[in-house]
Design an enzyme around this catalytic site. Sequence first.
Site, PDB file in Angstrom:
ATOM      1  N   HIS A 102       8.489   9.658  -5.986  1.00  0.00           N
ATOM      2  CA  HIS A 102       8.613   8.621  -4.892  1.00  0.00           C
ATOM      3  C   HIS A 102       8.170   9.213  -3.593  1.00  0.00           C
ATOM      4  CE1 HIS A 102      11.518   5.267  -3.835  1.00  0.00           C
ATOM      5  NE2 HIS A 102      10.277   4.912  -3.128  1.00  0.00           N
ATOM      6  N   SER A 144      12.491  11.061  -8.264  1.00  0.00           N
ATOM      7  CA  SER A 144      12.423  10.951  -6.505  1.00  0.00           C
ATOM      8  C   SER A 144      11.413  11.695  -6.045  1.00  0.00           C
ATOM      9  CB  SER A 144      14.025  11.340  -6.274  1.00  0.00           C
ATOM     10  OG  SER A 144      14.037  11.824  -4.916  1.00  0.00           O
ATOM     11  N   ARG A 194      -3.402   6.357  -0.641  1.00  0.00           N
ATOM     12  CA  ARG A 194      -2.892   6.314   0.891  1.00  0.00           C
ATOM     13  C   ARG A 194      -2.330   5.060   1.153  1.00  0.00           C
ATOM     14  NH1 ARG A 194      -8.836   5.851   3.734  1.00  0.00           N
ATOM     15  NH2 ARG A 194      -9.644   3.917   3.006  1.00  0.00           N
ATOM     16  N   THR A 207      -1.329   1.319   1.492  1.00  0.00           N
ATOM     17  CA  THR A 207      -1.982   0.127   0.824  1.00  0.00           C
ATOM     18  C   THR A 207      -1.422  -1.004   1.554  1.00  0.00           C
ATOM     19  OG1 THR A 207      -0.709   0.162  -0.893  1.00  0.00           O
ATOM     20  CG2 THR A 207      -2.569   1.355  -1.282  1.00  0.00           C
ATOM     21  N   CYS A 222      -2.224   1.616  -6.365  1.00  0.00           N
ATOM     22  CA  CYS A 222      -1.034   2.139  -6.526  1.00  0.00           C
ATOM     23  C   CYS A 222      -0.963   2.542  -8.084  1.00  0.00           C
ATOM     24  CB  CYS A 222      -0.036   1.345  -5.955  1.00  0.00           C
ATOM     25  SG  CYS A 222      -0.036   0.724  -4.245  1.00  0.00           S
ATOM     26  N   CYS A 253      -0.194  -3.621  -7.146  1.00  0.00           N
ATOM     27  CA  CYS A 253      -1.543  -2.993  -6.498  1.00  0.00           C
ATOM     28  C   CYS A 253      -2.201  -2.050  -7.142  1.00  0.00           C
ATOM     29  CB  CYS A 253      -0.689  -2.361  -5.240  1.00  0.00           C
ATOM     30  SG  CYS A 253      -1.702  -1.187  -4.577  1.00  0.00           S
ATOM     31  N   TRP A 275      10.613   0.386  -8.350  1.00  0.00           N
ATOM     32  CA  TRP A 275      11.330   1.444  -8.172  1.00  0.00           C
ATOM     33  C   TRP A 275      12.624   1.458  -8.741  1.00  0.00           C
ATOM     34  CZ3 TRP A 275       8.712   5.657  -7.613  1.00  0.00           C
ATOM     35  CH2 TRP A 275       7.686   5.939  -7.022  1.00  0.00           C
TER      36      TRP A 275
HETATM   37  P1  FAD Z   1      10.616   2.102  -1.081  1.00  0.00           P
HETATM   38  O1  FAD Z   1       9.849   3.154  -0.984  1.00  0.00           O
HETATM   39  O2  FAD Z   1      10.004   1.061  -1.818  1.00  0.00           O
HETATM   40  O3  FAD Z   1      12.091   2.534  -1.762  1.00  0.00           O
HETATM   41  C1  FAD Z   1      13.061   1.588  -2.265  1.00  0.00           C
HETATM   42  C2  FAD Z   1      14.551   2.466  -2.172  1.00  0.00           C
HETATM   43  O4  FAD Z   1      14.392   3.404  -2.802  1.00  0.00           O
HETATM   44  C3  FAD Z   1      14.669   2.804  -0.695  1.00  0.00           C
HETATM   45  O5  FAD Z   1      15.307   1.754  -0.033  1.00  0.00           O
HETATM   46  C4  FAD Z   1      15.662   3.626  -0.780  1.00  0.00           C
HETATM   47  O6  FAD Z   1      17.136   3.533  -0.993  1.00  0.00           O
HETATM   48  C5  FAD Z   1      15.072   4.381  -2.133  1.00  0.00           C
HETATM   49  N1  FAD Z   1      14.256   5.608  -2.062  1.00  0.00           N
HETATM   50  C6  FAD Z   1      13.195   5.512  -1.365  1.00  0.00           C
HETATM   51  N2  FAD Z   1      12.686   6.780  -1.407  1.00  0.00           N
HETATM   52  C7  FAD Z   1      13.386   7.851  -2.348  1.00  0.00           C
HETATM   53  C8  FAD Z   1      13.292   9.031  -2.819  1.00  0.00           C
HETATM   54  N3  FAD Z   1      12.320   9.770  -2.661  1.00  0.00           N
HETATM   55  N4  FAD Z   1      14.260   9.305  -3.759  1.00  0.00           N
HETATM   56  C9  FAD Z   1      15.231   8.486  -4.160  1.00  0.00           C
HETATM   57  N5  FAD Z   1      15.646   7.173  -3.408  1.00  0.00           N
HETATM   58  C10 FAD Z   1      14.495   6.848  -2.643  1.00  0.00           C
HETATM   59  N6  FAD Z   1       2.313   2.372  -1.046  1.00  0.00           N
HETATM   60  C11 FAD Z   1       1.276   2.667  -0.521  1.00  0.00           C
HETATM   61  O7  FAD Z   1       1.107   2.634   0.676  1.00  0.00           O
HETATM   62  N7  FAD Z   1       0.402   3.727  -1.000  1.00  0.00           N
HETATM   63  C12 FAD Z   1       0.429   3.808  -2.315  1.00  0.00           C
HETATM   64  O8  FAD Z   1      -0.342   4.656  -3.178  1.00  0.00           O
HETATM   65  C13 FAD Z   1       1.671   3.405  -3.200  1.00  0.00           C
HETATM   66  N8  FAD Z   1       1.694   3.795  -4.396  1.00  0.00           N
HETATM   67  C14 FAD Z   1       2.837   3.325  -5.151  1.00  0.00           C
HETATM   68  C15 FAD Z   1       2.898   3.627  -6.579  1.00  0.00           C
HETATM   69  C16 FAD Z   1       4.102   2.983  -7.295  1.00  0.00           C
HETATM   70  C17 FAD Z   1       4.154   3.324  -8.757  1.00  0.00           C
HETATM   71  C18 FAD Z   1       5.087   2.124  -6.715  1.00  0.00           C
HETATM   72  C19 FAD Z   1       6.194   1.879  -7.472  1.00  0.00           C
HETATM   73  C20 FAD Z   1       4.850   1.930  -5.300  1.00  0.00           C
HETATM   74  C21 FAD Z   1       3.913   2.227  -4.681  1.00  0.00           C
HETATM   75  N9  FAD Z   1       3.496   1.857  -3.177  1.00  0.00           N
HETATM   76  C22 FAD Z   1       2.622   2.554  -2.539  1.00  0.00           C
HETATM   77  C23 FAD Z   1       4.662   1.327  -2.305  1.00  0.00           C
HETATM   78  C24 FAD Z   1       5.748   2.270  -1.951  1.00  0.00           C
HETATM   79  O9  FAD Z   1       6.063   3.514  -2.755  1.00  0.00           O
HETATM   80  C25 FAD Z   1       6.807   1.747  -1.261  1.00  0.00           C
HETATM   81  O10 FAD Z   1       7.540   0.877  -2.267  1.00  0.00           O
HETATM   82  C26 FAD Z   1       6.509   0.573   0.055  1.00  0.00           C
HETATM   83  O11 FAD Z   1       5.726   1.475   0.893  1.00  0.00           O
HETATM   84  C27 FAD Z   1       7.860  -0.026   0.359  1.00  0.00           C
HETATM   85  O12 FAD Z   1       8.706   1.024   0.936  1.00  0.00           O
HETATM   86  P2  FAD Z   1      10.344   0.820   1.393  1.00  0.00           P
HETATM   87  O13 FAD Z   1      10.345   1.486   2.724  1.00  0.00           O
HETATM   88  O14 FAD Z   1      10.585  -0.530   1.358  1.00  0.00           O
HETATM   89  O15 FAD Z   1      11.148   1.634   0.207  1.00  0.00           O
END
Ligand code: FAD
Length: 387
Positions: free
Chosen positions: A191, A188, A147, A149, A315, A312, A160
């Site tokens: 993600h 993706s 969920r 975090t 995560c 984290c 990413w």
């Molecule tokens: P991010 O999600 O970090 O995305 C970075 C960039 O990638 C975006 O600006 C966009 O351009 C691109 N992007 C975004 N989504 C997609 C997609 N689906 N397909 C293609 N491109 C895309 N957070 C939690 O709260 N709980 C968790 O359990 C959790 N688990 C994680 C597990 C891993 C392995 C990682 C690396 C991160 C995890 N996170 C988790 C963090 C979360 O994924 C985001 O990185 C964080 O919430 C910041 O989000 P953001 O809006 O800055 O963009």
Amino acid sequence: CTIDKDELVSPTCDVTFKEINEINGKIRKDLVSLVGTDFFKYFKLDLYKQCAFWDDNNGFCVNRACAVDVVEDWDNLPEYWQPEVLGGLDKVNGTSGSDDECKFLQDLCGGADGSAKQTEPDIDYCDIGDFINSQAVLVDLSANPERFTGYGGQESALIWSSIYRENCFSPGEMGQSLAKSVFYRLVSGLHASIATHLSNDHLNTETGKWEPDLELFMARVGNFPERVANVYFNYAVVSKALWKIKPYLSHLSFCNSYNQDVKSMIMNILSRLDSNVFNEDLIFEDELSSKVKDDFRARFKNVTKIMDCVHCDRCRLWGKVQTTGYATSLKILFELDDGDEESKQQVVDKLTKYELIALFNTFDRLSKSIESINNFERLYEIQAAGG
Ligand code: FAD
């Protein structure tokens, strides 16, 4: 979301979004029960493993929500998760003879003898040795839900972007662009599934309650139909892998201490899956260069290793579970076709307990994401109607 639900999920899937919703509706309840059983709710991972790609001393996540509660109260664990039984698993996989209390450990690990393995071609898309590493801790997945975090900023962005950068196959090789497209959709979709979970189980700081956050979901996933489609694509990939191992699970036996229903639960779920959901034969056709496939395997393995760089813990836990689940699916889809029935049976027999746990939990994560996406769609319609 502007997806036409009567469209095919992808050219490699002979199934529509609507049909996947229907399949998911039929299996959802059983899948929730399955991953809640004692066999499937525990996972092992090394939370202290060094990041192999860069110096990660700079980042860590201090939020309570980033933490993982490790199992320390061993006395209250069922007998088959006690250290001596887990030690038995190490023996089966590695060095000495096996005197396991539970026959299933042998069944699940087959004759995967360490020395024999080295001479075999590498068909793994993740490092399966990680789970028997002495630093690995046991975690109850049900006590550590995936969920929100608060993990974010430059640290998660770096992870990413490194994962997406792995999608870089030798230009000019035959099949390179299809492999590239599948790789991209897998990452993706992972993600987007993670973003769906963190939006669905989000902390409302005003009420202190964990609840769905529609605005966050739209900003991360809902406004990008391609991301939604990639979650469905991943569902198709993992469910086809599960469909494919069904004929080879018949001899699988769980020892008496386990929930007697586990095997029938598995068979109930698998019998409702559809073989048309994904056509893996289109990806690495015979005439295509096997170099692309080797490249694909090595690059996906790197994705699973990048999880060791996630700061984290919560995560990292779910990242490891899911990348292992995808790695296991890819091994089943792309490595089970060569050879006769006996060698196929051997590939399935050699799946470790942790690969099987990861495979079903990854399927559950995607199944939950699809349920949540449909729920967010209803919330969106209510909001749009002024409700
Ligand atoms: P991010 O999600 O970090 O995305 C970075 C960039 O990638 C975006 O600006 C966009 O351009 C691109 N992007 C975004 N989504 C997609 C997609 N689906 N397909 C293609 N491109 C895309 N957070 C939690 O709260 N709980 C968790 O359990 C959790 N688990 C994680 C597990 C891993 C392995 C990682 C690396 C991160 C995890 N996170 C988790 C963090 C979360 O994924 C985001 O990185 C964080 O919430 C910041 O989000 P953001 O809006 O800055 O963009």
